[in-house]
Design an enzyme around this catalytic site. Sequence first.
Site, PDB file in Angstrom:
ATOM      1  N   GLU A   1       0.888  -1.173   0.000  1.00  0.00           N
ATOM      2  CA  GLU A   1       0.000   0.000   0.000  1.00  0.00           C
ATOM      3  C   GLU A   1       0.918   1.212   0.000  1.00  0.00           C
ATOM      4  OE1 GLU A   1      -3.214   0.135  -0.190  1.00  0.00           O
ATOM      5  OE2 GLU A   1      -3.603  -1.997  -0.023  1.00  0.00           O
TER       6      GLU A   1
ATOM      7  N   CYS B   1      -2.005   9.521   2.071  1.00  0.00           N
ATOM      8  CA  CYS B   1      -1.685   8.808   0.823  1.00  0.00           C
ATOM      9  C   CYS B   1      -2.721   9.096  -0.251  1.00  0.00           C
ATOM     10  CB  CYS B   1      -1.574   7.308   1.089  1.00  0.00           C
ATOM     11  SG  CYS B   1      -3.019   6.623   1.895  1.00  0.00           S
TER      12      CYS B   1
HETATM   13  P1  NAD Z   1       8.613   4.780   4.278  1.00  0.00           P
HETATM   14  O1  NAD Z   1       8.607   4.026   3.008  1.00  0.00           O
HETATM   15  O2  NAD Z   1       9.745   5.693   4.546  1.00  0.00           O
HETATM   16  O3  NAD Z   1       8.561   3.788   5.531  1.00  0.00           O
HETATM   17  C1  NAD Z   1       7.504   2.889   5.713  1.00  0.00           C
HETATM   18  C2  NAD Z   1       7.927   1.832   6.703  1.00  0.00           C
HETATM   19  O4  NAD Z   1       8.951   1.029   6.115  1.00  0.00           O
HETATM   20  C3  NAD Z   1       8.518   2.366   8.011  1.00  0.00           C
HETATM   21  O5  NAD Z   1       8.022   1.584   9.073  1.00  0.00           O
HETATM   22  C4  NAD Z   1      10.003   2.163   7.839  1.00  0.00           C
HETATM   23  O6  NAD Z   1      10.715   2.014   9.033  1.00  0.00           O
HETATM   24  C5  NAD Z   1      10.034   0.879   7.038  1.00  0.00           C
HETATM   25  N1  NAD Z   1      11.253   0.660   6.271  1.00  0.00           N
HETATM   26  C6  NAD Z   1      12.072   1.596   5.723  1.00  0.00           C
HETATM   27  N2  NAD Z   1      13.087   0.984   5.063  1.00  0.00           N
HETATM   28  C7  NAD Z   1      12.890  -0.344   5.187  1.00  0.00           C
HETATM   29  C8  NAD Z   1      13.602  -1.485   4.723  1.00  0.00           C
HETATM   30  N3  NAD Z   1      14.702  -1.378   3.977  1.00  0.00           N
HETATM   31  N4  NAD Z   1      13.112  -2.704   5.037  1.00  0.00           N
HETATM   32  C9  NAD Z   1      11.978  -2.834   5.761  1.00  0.00           C
HETATM   33  N5  NAD Z   1      11.270  -1.785   6.245  1.00  0.00           N
HETATM   34  C10 NAD Z   1      11.732  -0.556   5.953  1.00  0.00           C
HETATM   35  O7  NAD Z   1       7.213   5.546   4.336  1.00  0.00           O
HETATM   36  P2  NAD Z   1       6.700   6.569   5.426  1.00  0.00           P
HETATM   37  O8  NAD Z   1       7.456   7.848   5.211  1.00  0.00           O
HETATM   38  O9  NAD Z   1       6.695   5.960   6.766  1.00  0.00           O
HETATM   39  O10 NAD Z   1       5.172   6.747   4.999  1.00  0.00           O
HETATM   40  C11 NAD Z   1       4.766   7.639   4.018  1.00  0.00           C
HETATM   41  C12 NAD Z   1       4.420   6.909   2.755  1.00  0.00           C
HETATM   42  O11 NAD Z   1       3.414   5.946   3.028  1.00  0.00           O
HETATM   43  C13 NAD Z   1       3.825   7.826   1.702  1.00  0.00           C
HETATM   44  O12 NAD Z   1       4.303   7.487   0.430  1.00  0.00           O
HETATM   45  C14 NAD Z   1       2.338   7.537   1.812  1.00  0.00           C
HETATM   46  O13 NAD Z   1       1.611   7.858   0.662  1.00  0.00           O
HETATM   47  C15 NAD Z   1       2.356   6.070   2.090  1.00  0.00           C
HETATM   48  N6  NAD Z   1       1.091   5.635   2.695  1.00  0.00           N
HETATM   49  C16 NAD Z   1       0.275   4.795   1.972  1.00  0.00           C
HETATM   50  C17 NAD Z   1      -0.940   4.384   2.496  1.00  0.00           C
HETATM   51  C18 NAD Z   1      -1.853   3.445   1.738  1.00  0.00           C
HETATM   52  O14 NAD Z   1      -2.700   2.828   2.360  1.00  0.00           O
HETATM   53  N7  NAD Z   1      -1.727   3.316   0.425  1.00  0.00           N
HETATM   54  C19 NAD Z   1      -1.322   4.808   3.777  1.00  0.00           C
HETATM   55  C20 NAD Z   1      -0.485   5.652   4.472  1.00  0.00           C
HETATM   56  C21 NAD Z   1       0.722   6.048   3.919  1.00  0.00           C
END
Ligand code: NAD
Length: 503
Positions: A244, A280
């Site tokens: 997502e 998002c």
């Molecule tokens: P992010 O991609 O930076 O991090 C998301 C999660 O992944 C965090 O818990 C982070 O610690 C983890 N992570 C980071 N690197 C990793 C790795 N190498 N291996 C495993 N886990 C890792 O995103 P964010 O800044 O936390 O969230 C914002 C993003 O999320 C935006 O793009 C937003 O649109 C999206 N989002 C999508 C939805 C949806 O339902 N489609 C909902 C909310 C947010």
Amino acid sequence: MTDTTPATAPRAATFTTYSPTTGKPIAEHPVNGPEEVSRAVARARTVQAGWVALPASERREHLLRWKKALASDLDAVAGTIAEETGKPAGDAALEVVLTLEHLGWAARNAQRVLRRRKVGTGLFTAHQRASLVHRPLGVVGVIGPWNYPVYTPMGSIGYALAAGNAVVFKPSELTPATGVRLAESFDAAVPGHAGLLTSVTGAASTGDALARSGVDKLAFTGSPGTARKVMAVCAETLTPFLAECGGKDAVIVTADADADLDAAADAVVWGALSNAGQTCAGVERVYAVREIHAALCERVVERAGAVRPGAEADAAYGPMTLAGQAEIVERHVTGAISAGARALLGGPESVRAPYIAPVVLTGVPEDAAAMTEETFGPVVAINPVTDVDEAVERANASRYALGAAVFCRDRRAGAAIAARLRAGAVSVNSVLGFAAVPALPFGGSQDSGFGRIHGAEGLRAFTSVQSTTVQRFTPPIALTSFGVPAATRERAVRLARALHRRR
Ligand code: NAD
């Protein structure tokens, strides 16, 4: 408390969370490494065996009890969200309310959606009774973002638990206390099954450890860049993966929306600015048909101009939760203006980190970053289009396809436009209407990810299907035997050919 750790013993690594509002430290949390993550998964696997053995009705009652506990604890849960994200307490409370709706739906509908279902048989299988059943996967890993730290991951957690799984949840490193609180509240509300939902804390390395831990599926919410990395890790073990990711949601406003332009403007302003645009499926692009473009812009600017970010209780939205996001927002706004866009409200000067005042742009070139990349800030571009066809084409031109909205007085015409959009979810005459309906699946395609959470699809996402046939009687023509005479086989082929040729 006295520190009894021997001076020579290695201290567990920790990380600190900071208030996005004040910049002051909030708390320290452990960085859980591969060992702790593996232990959590192993424990979850043991507890899941007891959970799945319960009658579905008992699981439902446990989850409803957890929902009740979260509802009673709403202010405290919302308080933790508000402290870690900086969002106003009212917004945090609304997030919990939406979560309760989903948890209740998942709990109440899991049995109906996943129970064994008979299916019809065919010409050569009439002697079989055929059925399928959705069975839990086992342990589901959930990696969450910070922007809606309860609502978003609970779209996986609540549905995975309702489907009979255990969950190991890694909240964002910006919102670990929210994740820990969720797991603690589950343990308190469902004491016989403590450990069914566990929270592990840390940043990328902890998420990576979860992806490598042998979970039976990994449900990831976050940016598409991180999704690619996590999916590559899951590919090594063929661990199923659900993504997502972000969005660049478009709103189409038709000429026939003229009577409802106020409603459209109101929705655009809320969709673009609430949660400081860190949503998002927030509104980032608007395509307004030329006849009403100026009138819509005027109304949006009037409303957005009255919206104020801040730390005060009556502020409409809070700071940027992720400090670095302000630079991205500034780059998008500056880039758009230098490429020829006009700022109708605010501009680069609106970025006063950690707060960003509303920015309304128009005439933004379609290839500017403000139109192609996720801005994730309180910025909206309202571009004029000649007609609905052009609006649909531009809305669909994005590499994201998460949500969208259409404003059109004629609701049927609005639904017809919605059907032409690639987005995974579309609201007609509202924004984000789909996110609050638990029965509706949610998710996107391309850079917005794949797979669905919420609704029946969201329950099935955390199951695998087992197909079963039970032979009721020996068939007159048993084709699955070496003992079948050649003539019988030929007769069967002739019969099938004759039947299939008819229609
Ligand atoms: P992010 O991609 O930076 O991090 C998301 C999660 O992944 C965090 O818990 C982070 O610690 C983890 N992570 C980071 N690197 C990793 C790795 N190498 N291996 C495993 N886990 C890792 O995103 P964010 O800044 O936390 O969230 C914002 C993003 O999320 C935006 O793009 C937003 O649109 C999206 N989002 C999508 C939805 C949806 O339902 N489609 C909902 C909310 C947010």
